[in-house]
Write a protein that holds these residues in place. Structure first.
Motif, PDB file in Angstrom:
ATOM      1  N   ARG A  39       0.835  -1.205   0.000  1.00 47.92           N
ATOM      2  CA  ARG A  39       0.000   0.000   0.000  1.00 47.92           C
ATOM      3  C   ARG A  39       0.869   1.254   0.000  1.00 47.92           C
ATOM      4  O   ARG A  39       0.601   2.216  -0.736  1.00 47.92           O
ATOM      5  CB  ARG A  39      -0.933  -0.003   1.213  1.00 47.92           C
ATOM      6  CG  ARG A  39      -2.005  -1.081   1.154  1.00 47.92           C
ATOM      7  CD  ARG A  39      -2.866  -1.090   2.424  1.00 47.92           C
ATOM      8  NE  ARG A  39      -3.714  -2.256   2.467  1.00 47.92           N
ATOM      9  CZ  ARG A  39      -4.909  -2.343   1.882  1.00 47.92           C
ATOM     10  NH1 ARG A  39      -5.374  -1.307   1.210  1.00 47.92           N
ATOM     11  NH2 ARG A  39      -5.629  -3.443   1.971  1.00 47.92           N
ATOM     12  N   ASP A  40       1.896   1.237   0.846  1.00 49.40           N
ATOM     13  CA  ASP A  40       2.785   2.406   0.923  1.00 49.40           C
ATOM     14  C   ASP A  40       3.514   2.640  -0.398  1.00 49.40           C
ATOM     15  O   ASP A  40       3.781   3.796  -0.776  1.00 49.40           O
ATOM     16  CB  ASP A  40       3.807   2.213   2.052  1.00 49.40           C
ATOM     17  CG  ASP A  40       3.152   2.240   3.436  1.00 49.40           C
ATOM     18  OD1 ASP A  40       2.007   2.723   3.544  1.00 49.40           O
ATOM     19  OD2 ASP A  40       3.776   1.751   4.394  1.00 49.40           O
ATOM     20  N   THR A  41       3.837   1.545  -1.082  1.00 45.95           N
ATOM     21  CA  THR A  41       4.565   1.647  -2.340  1.00 45.95           C
ATOM     22  C   THR A  41       3.636   1.973  -3.506  1.00 45.95           C
ATOM     23  O   THR A  41       4.085   2.426  -4.563  1.00 45.95           O
ATOM     24  CB  THR A  41       5.312   0.316  -2.624  1.00 45.95           C
ATOM     25  OG1 THR A  41       6.109  -0.021  -1.480  1.00 45.95           O
ATOM     26  CG2 THR A  41       6.223   0.424  -3.820  1.00 45.95           C
ATOM     27  N   GLY A  42       2.338   1.714  -3.307  1.00 46.84           N
ATOM     28  CA  GLY A  42       1.368   1.993  -4.361  1.00 46.84           C
ATOM     29  C   GLY A  42       1.222   0.890  -5.381  1.00 46.84           C
ATOM     30  O   GLY A  42       0.812   1.140  -6.519  1.00 46.84           O
ATOM     31  N   ILE A  43       1.562  -0.367  -4.978  1.00 48.93           N
ATOM     32  CA  ILE A  43       1.418  -1.481  -5.925  1.00 48.93           C
ATOM     33  C   ILE A  43       0.360  -2.457  -5.417  1.00 48.93           C
ATOM     34  O   ILE A  43      -0.023  -2.447  -4.242  1.00 48.93           O
ATOM     35  CB  ILE A  43       2.746  -2.230  -6.153  1.00 48.93           C
ATOM     36  CG1 ILE A  43       3.143  -3.035  -4.901  1.00 48.93           C
ATOM     37  CG2 ILE A  43       3.847  -1.285  -6.580  1.00 48.93           C
ATOM     38  CD1 ILE A  43       4.232  -4.063  -5.157  1.00 48.93           C
ATOM     39  N   GLY A  96      -1.997  -2.848  -2.259  1.00 46.55           N
ATOM     40  CA  GLY A  96      -1.899  -3.767  -1.135  1.00 46.55           C
ATOM     41  C   GLY A  96      -1.934  -5.203  -1.610  1.00 46.55           C
ATOM     42  O   GLY A  96      -1.821  -5.486  -2.812  1.00 46.55           O
ATOM     43  N   VAL A  97      -2.087  -6.135  -0.672  1.00 45.64           N
ATOM     44  CA  VAL A  97      -2.172  -7.568  -0.985  1.00 45.64           C
ATOM     45  C   VAL A  97      -3.640  -7.970  -0.983  1.00 45.64           C
ATOM     46  O   VAL A  97      -4.348  -7.738  -0.003  1.00 45.64           O
ATOM     47  CB  VAL A  97      -1.385  -8.408   0.034  1.00 45.64           C
ATOM     48  CG1 VAL A  97      -1.520  -9.897  -0.280  1.00 45.64           C
ATOM     49  CG2 VAL A  97       0.094  -8.005   0.044  1.00 45.64           C
ATOM     50  N   HIS A  98      -4.101  -8.577  -2.066  1.00 42.72           N
ATOM     51  CA  HIS A  98      -5.528  -8.867  -2.205  1.00 42.72           C
ATOM     52  C   HIS A  98      -5.788 -10.249  -2.774  1.00 42.72           C
ATOM     53  O   HIS A  98      -4.950 -10.848  -3.451  1.00 42.72           O
ATOM     54  CB  HIS A  98      -6.194  -7.842  -3.127  1.00 42.72           C
ATOM     55  CG  HIS A  98      -6.408  -6.502  -2.496  1.00 42.72           C
ATOM     56  ND1 HIS A  98      -7.485  -6.215  -1.693  1.00 42.72           N
ATOM     57  CD2 HIS A  98      -5.661  -5.372  -2.550  1.00 42.72           C
ATOM     58  CE1 HIS A  98      -7.397  -4.958  -1.281  1.00 42.72           C
ATOM     59  NE2 HIS A  98      -6.292  -4.427  -1.783  1.00 42.72           N
ATOM     60  N   TYR A  99      -7.014 -10.733  -2.494  1.00 47.39           N
ATOM     61  CA  TYR A  99      -7.633 -11.841  -3.213  1.00 47.39           C
ATOM     62  C   TYR A  99      -8.638 -11.206  -4.189  1.00 47.39           C
ATOM     63  O   TYR A  99      -9.079 -10.079  -3.984  1.00 47.39           O
ATOM     64  CB  TYR A  99      -8.388 -12.762  -2.262  1.00 47.39           C
ATOM     65  CG  TYR A  99      -7.622 -13.238  -1.052  1.00 47.39           C
ATOM     66  CD1 TYR A  99      -6.835 -14.379  -1.121  1.00 47.39           C
ATOM     67  CD2 TYR A  99      -7.714 -12.575   0.179  1.00 47.39           C
ATOM     68  CE1 TYR A  99      -6.150 -14.844  -0.002  1.00 47.39           C
ATOM     69  CE2 TYR A  99      -7.033 -13.028   1.299  1.00 47.39           C
ATOM     70  CZ  TYR A  99      -6.251 -14.158   1.205  1.00 47.39           C
ATOM     71  OH  TYR A  99      -5.579 -14.617   2.306  1.00 47.39           O
TER      72      TYR A  99
END
Length: 503
Positions: A166-170, A471-474
């Motif tokens: 999230r902080d990195t924007g990816i 962020g990390v997502h499903y």
């Protein structure tokens, strides 16, 4: 409740076959599937117009295993998309070698310094590598500020990168294969409809399988390898957890007889089902706190789990490096004898291999017959490996893969028990089934299509700016599953939903 009450005629027809066609528990007959049962052939379109890009973009694909061809072919149809593929096994994609907008490179993807340069030049990265390698790839993507898409389960290590992403924007988007993947998309579409119509899910189960079509079954396992063979053999030994009658049941893995279930699907085809990993977490992921039964499982033909239990008892499923010399030219019979002696040193020296095996297998003659039929007592040479399961996987894959005329078959079935605001109850069943092509003449397997296409489509949607999350997502958001399912249908895949009342 319009979603569930439309298509009345379809619902009435379904009621006439309620427990014949879908995932009801029935008595299991330990026989081969009946010869009259044949899945309906269905191949995705190769001429549909893909989601177009408005400007030139670069995508990097890491790995080119058994599921890569449909993904690459989907990308190849968009001339504004330049695709680079890194793999140490170019034979699976030799047709694409430097073809138009596809470039292939013979590269060891475990070398972070090498992949770092390629990742830096890309707009998005897709990893088709083994799951254990995704964390290293994700860290390089974070440093390069590049989004990552993978069909694999999101490991705890990957999930721990959420804040950094999230902080990195990816975006690190996981679980876009068949299961997990298409099962997510179908489940969330129905779950959101239930929620929007003031219902609550009181029961959920999902069964998925990738098998040879019944006509292609020719071995006691009832299986042919269409994806990571070591992953297939080891999947059952993962810890499991699920909910049954409001109670959480769990195992550290491998208690086959205790949790194996007979499952009947589609016109009476009888299979064996076993829970798959942690089903309890889906109560939170899917927001179904009222569900008293929650289970995700894997289906196989009768005999599969008996064979795996035999492999385990012998010691073939160990991932521990050998502490004894495995010699080049050793036959599988010799390898079996040596493995037994290492794991069971008290076995009498005068015993034949068959006698020793029967003792290890607790006198199970059927298991011994399975091993003989599979060729594990033959004079065929082994392929060298560093662990027992690697040698077993190499041997079985070489012998039991899709051959000329063979087709594989995938199916995923999700069943929802629903309680509505007025107190009435209903059941909804979502189904996806695909019979693969003949891979010997260049057609794609059903497993490759079902893993490669959702992954490719999700990547394309990110590049088009339609998926904007970080962020990390499903793939559980409506903005994701709606667009991915729509494009899968545009590619020719078919999904069905059937609902009927419970009395």
């Amino acid at each position: 409740t319009t979603f569930f009450k439309k298509n009345l005629q379809q619902t009435i027809m379904f009621l006439t076959k309620t427990f014949q066609r879908f995932t009801t528990v029935a008595s299991l007959l330990h026989t081969r599937p009946t010869p009259h049962f044949v899945p309906t052939p269905q191949q995705p379109s190769s001429t549909a117009t893909p989601l177009p890009l408005s400007e030139k973009r670069n995508v990097l694909v890491l790995g080119a295993g058994l599921v890569s061809r449909p993904l690459i072919k989907y990308f190849e149809r968009d001339r504004l998309l330049n695709t680079k593929i890194l793999t140490n096994d170019l034979k699976n994609i030799k047709e694409f070698n430097n073809n138009n907008n596809i470039q292939t490179y013979d590269v060891d993807c475990a070398d972070r310094n090498v992949i770092k340069e390629f990742i830096g030049e890309s707009d998005l990265v897709i990893s088709l590598l083994p799951r254990k390698m995704h964390f290293d790839v994700a860290n390089v993507c974070l440093k390069s500020r590049k989004s990552l898409v993978t069909p694999s389960y999101a490991s705890p290590e990957i999930l721990s990168l959420d804040n950094q992403a999230r902080d990195t924007g990816i975006l690190i988007l996981n679980e876009l294969g068949l299961a997990p993947g298409i099962d997510h998309l179908l489940s969330k579409r129905i779950l959101d409809e239930v929620d929007n119509n003031r219902g609550k899910v009181i029961g959920y189960n999902s069964w998925t399988t990738g098998l040879p079509s019944p006509k292609s079954v020719d071995n006691p396992m009832g299986y042919k390898f269409t994806w990571d063979p070591e992953g297939v053999l080891m999947n059952i030994w993962n810890p499991i957890k699920f909910v049954e009658n409001a109670k959480v049941l769990s195992s550290d893995g491998g208690e086959i007889e205790k949790f194996l279930r007979p499952i009947t699907i589609l016109d009476g085809l009888e299979l064996e089902g076993y829970p798959n990993r942690d089903s309890v977490k889906y109560i939170g992921l899917y927001n179904i706190p009222h569900a008293k039964n929650v289970l995700r499982g894997t289906l196989r033909f009768s005999g599969y789990y008996r064979a795996l239990e035999a492999f385990r008892k012998i010691g073939f499923l160990s991932r521990e490096p050998f502490n004894w010399e495995v010699k080049k030219g050793m036959t599988f019979r010799e390898f079996l004898a040596k493995t037994l002696k290492q794991n069971y040193p008290s076995l009498p020296d005068g015993n034949s291999i068959e006698q020793s095996l029967l003792k290890v297998l607790n006198g199970n003659e059927n298991s011994l017959k399975d091993l003989k039929t599979l060729g594990l007592l033959s004079e065929a040479p082994i392929e060298l490996g560093t662990t027992p399961v690697q040698i077993l996987a190499n041997f079985l894959t070489k012998k039991y893969h899709l051959k000329t005329g063979d087709r594989d078959w995938v199916i995923t079935i999700q069943r929802f028990e629903i309680e509505w605001a007025d107190g009435s109850k209903s059941r909804t069943v979502a189904t996806y089934s695909l019979l693969g092509g003949d891979t010997s003449i260049g057609e794609d397997s059903a497993m490759a299509v079902s893993v490669g296409l959702p992954t490719a489509i999700a990547a394309k949607l990110i590049l088009r700016g339609e998926i904007k999350e970080t962020g990390v997502h499903y793939p559980l958001m409506a903005s994701m599953y709606t667009s991915i399912l729509k494009e899968l249908e545009n590619e020719g895949l078919e999904f069905s939903n059937t609902s009927y009342p419970l009395f």
